[in-house]
Scaffold this motif. Structure first.
Motif, PDB file in Angstrom:
ATOM      1  N   ARG A  32       0.855  -1.197   0.000  1.00  0.00           N
ATOM      2  CA  ARG A  32       0.000   0.000   0.000  1.00  0.00           C
ATOM      3  C   ARG A  32       0.886   1.241   0.000  1.00  0.00           C
ATOM      4  N   LEU A  33       0.535   2.207  -0.807  1.00  0.00           N
ATOM      5  CA  LEU A  33       1.298   3.458  -0.841  1.00  0.00           C
ATOM      6  C   LEU A  33       1.272   4.167   0.505  1.00  0.00           C
ATOM      7  N   ALA A  34       0.167   4.049   1.222  1.00  0.00           N
ATOM      8  CA  ALA A  34       0.040   4.728   2.510  1.00  0.00           C
ATOM      9  C   ALA A  34       1.070   4.237   3.525  1.00  0.00           C
ATOM     10  N   ARG A  35       1.699   3.090   3.275  1.00  0.00           N
ATOM     11  CA  ARG A  35       2.644   2.520   4.229  1.00  0.00           C
ATOM     12  C   ARG A  35       4.090   2.948   3.963  1.00  0.00           C
ATOM     13  N   ILE A  36       4.321   3.670   2.861  1.00  0.00           N
ATOM     14  CA  ILE A  36       5.695   4.064   2.527  1.00  0.00           C
ATOM     15  C   ILE A  36       5.799   5.585   2.462  1.00  0.00           C
ATOM     16  N   ASP A  37       7.021   6.069   2.412  1.00  0.00           N
ATOM     17  CA  ASP A  37       7.295   7.495   2.299  1.00  0.00           C
ATOM     18  C   ASP A  37       7.365   7.838   0.808  1.00  0.00           C
ATOM     19  N   LEU A  38       6.368   8.566   0.317  1.00  0.00           N
ATOM     20  CA  LEU A  38       6.290   8.874  -1.114  1.00  0.00           C
ATOM     21  C   LEU A  38       7.417   9.798  -1.568  1.00  0.00           C
TER      22      LEU A  38
END
Length: 140
Positions: free
Chosen positions: A112-118
């Motif tokens: 999930r993108l929400a779990r990483i630092d974009l």
């Protein structure tokens, strides 16, 4: 010599993004904006549901040559596959700050993108493009 099976298609990337189930549809839009910003290229849908940004032409010492997308992603059910060519060997100092992920040879798996630092992902994609451009010319 055999042709590379991964080829660009005429399919519309926006329609492909919209056809993804939630939350992948929204994640596709976030990734698309980031890849456009970092690469400067519009998306192309390639065979295998791969979204590519830019291209590079390669010729290996064996004589095999072809064209492949420079960077991109694929919204898989289990994880987003993020492609940085030619690989991640020299990017551990960036990956350490990214957040939860798994790695393949030239592919990063993120659930999930929400779990990483974009911001770190953007840095990684930029570093990958710079590394690729040092090896092969990157173009639209």
């Amino acid at each position: 010599m055999a042709e590379n099976l991964t080829q660009p298609t005429d399919a519309d990337p926006a329609a492909f993004f919209a056809a993804q189930p939630p939350p992948r549809d929204a994640e596709c839009l976030v990734l698309d904006a980031m890849f456009r910003r970092v690469s400067g290229f519009a998306p192309e849908l390639w065979r295998g549901n791969l979204v590519g940004y830019g291209r590079y032409d390669y010729t290996y010492a064996s004589g095999r040559s072809g064209t492949y997308f420079a960077t991109g992603f694929s919204p898989r059910k289990a994880a987003l596959s993020i492609y940085i060519m030619p690989g991640y060997a020299e990017f551990g100092f960036i990956l350490d700050r990214l957040g939860p992920h798994r790695m393949g040879k030239s592919c990063l798996y993120v659930t999930r993108l929400a779990r990483i630092d974009l911001d770190v992902l953007e840095e990684l994609v930029r570093a990958g493009l710079d590394d690729l451009a040092a090896r092969w010319p990157v173009h639209a």
